[in-house]
Design a protein around this motif. Sequence first.
Motif, short mmCIF file in Angstrom:
data_model
loop_
_atom_site.label_atom_id
_atom_site.label_comp_id
_atom_site.label_asym_id
_atom_site.label_seq_id
_atom_site.Cartn_x
_atom_site.Cartn_y
_atom_site.Cartn_z
N GLU A 69 0.83 -1.21 0.00
CA GLU A 69 0.00 0.00 0.00
C GLU A 69 0.86 1.26 0.00
O GLU A 69 0.55 2.26 -0.68
N ARG A 72 -0.19 3.11 -3.31
CA ARG A 72 -1.27 4.05 -3.00
C ARG A 72 -2.54 3.69 -3.78
O ARG A 72 -3.27 4.55 -4.27
N ASN A 73 -2.80 2.40 -3.87
CA ASN A 73 -3.92 1.90 -4.65
C ASN A 73 -5.06 1.51 -3.72
O ASN A 73 -4.85 0.72 -2.79
N PRO A 74 -6.28 2.04 -3.93
CA PRO A 74 -7.38 1.73 -3.01
C PRO A 74 -7.76 0.24 -3.01
O PRO A 74 -8.28 -0.27 -2.01
N THR A 114 -5.64 -1.36 -0.42
CA THR A 114 -6.19 -1.08 0.90
C THR A 114 -7.37 -1.99 1.20
O THR A 114 -7.51 -2.51 2.32
N GLU A 142 -10.29 4.25 5.72
CA GLU A 142 -9.02 4.36 5.00
C GLU A 142 -9.13 4.13 3.50
O GLU A 142 -8.26 4.60 2.74
N VAL A 143 -10.14 3.42 3.03
CA VAL A 143 -10.26 3.15 1.60
C VAL A 143 -10.76 4.41 0.88
O VAL A 143 -11.70 5.06 1.35
N ASP A 144 -10.12 4.73 -0.24
CA ASP A 144 -10.54 5.87 -1.05
C ASP A 144 -11.77 5.44 -1.86
O ASP A 144 -11.65 4.97 -3.00
N GLU A 169 -14.05 7.09 -3.36
CA GLU A 169 -14.33 7.84 -4.58
C GLU A 169 -13.65 7.18 -5.78
O GLU A 169 -14.23 7.10 -6.87
N ARG A 170 -12.42 6.69 -5.59
CA ARG A 170 -11.70 6.05 -6.70
C ARG A 170 -12.29 4.69 -7.06
O ARG A 170 -12.04 4.17 -8.16
#
Length: 409
Positions: free
Chosen positions: A321, A325-327, A330, A353-355, A357-358
């Motif tokens: 991670e 930096r990949n959701p 995560t 913690e998970v993005d 939106e992406r």
Amino acid sequence: MTDDARRTVEAVWRIEGARVVATVARMVGDVGLAEDLAQDALADALAQWPESGVPRNAGAWLTAVAKRRAVDGWRRRERLDERYRAIGRDLEVAAEDEWEPIEDDVLKLVFAACHPVLAREAQVALTLRVVGGLTSEEIARMFLVSVPTMQQRIVRAKKTLTAARVPFAVPEPSEWAERLAGVFAVVYLVFTEGYAATSGDRWIRADLAAEALRLGRMVAALAPREPEAHGLVALMELQASRFAARTGPGGSPVLLADQDRARWDRGQITRGLAALARADALGRGRGPYALQAAIAACHAKAGSVAETDWEQITTLYAALEQITRNPVVTLNRAVAVSMAAGPEAALRVVDEEVDAERLRGGYLLPSVRGELLARLGRRAEAREELLRAAELTRNERQREVLLDKAAAL
């Protein structure tokens, strides 16, 4: 055209498409033009094969048609030079049985598409299109962008390669460093589509995964001092070792927890572990592919889900991670946390913690949330999430799994 005829043509293209494009690219020296010619040949197949039948050597048929279209184009432009005459003589004597593609033509196609004149995302998108044979819609879902955006990206990439006169060849070793990262990325994404198809009625596309593994082995042989080349091969070997156990009767998916590990390919696991050892022996640390291979190795060494070292897997995902930096990473870490520390801790990771939106528009996030909520006994919420995930997935087999889980709640 009947559905059966269309499915037959699509199946031939999945198997032969990359080699057809690669062979034509070697002839015309232009990757974008080669794909256009191959697509024209495919259109001819869609029109003719339902009436005439599928040729005994379909790949040769598509290649010959694409080559003839290229020659016709040169004739229209009045480029009747020696190159055209030589190709014309070759076409006159060629027979369908003479389809013998050079083994490294597809690899040349990958390197051409990964030329540094293109941005990394354009490299990956174009290679998935011309080598993996994926549709713009499938690639758009991988990149989490709209289909029109992806189509424009691919068209621009082809035009850029043409304008830059990028050669159709494996580059000199001095040029590998600036291309290898892109090559690794596209090879693994092709494998990933084979491992778990993003759409269609098949859970696994073994032919696509096998081609990616073949290309990965060739790249590792070309660049033996690159740790990530061996890490990538290790990852694909270890993941492919589970193929026999990943589908049940009729092709239905079998998830990791339910797989018969006696059906895992032990020879492939041995090769994967050896490739990971080669990557580690170079002493330059683990990159993203080697880290993922190490995670796969934890699963491969465990006799069951209960015996798996989930703490180690959580740690490896945390390291991955930091690099990517990949959701999705995560999200995978959250799954590992659920096994190591319980679903409540994992749900906190997902929600905090998970993005999100992406990951909007994809099925992964609601699928994982649904699993965790079900384990926490929050059945109504879990069912809602699983049904939402089922609506979002484009793979029929995956949809069946999600709907079954929702029905069980």
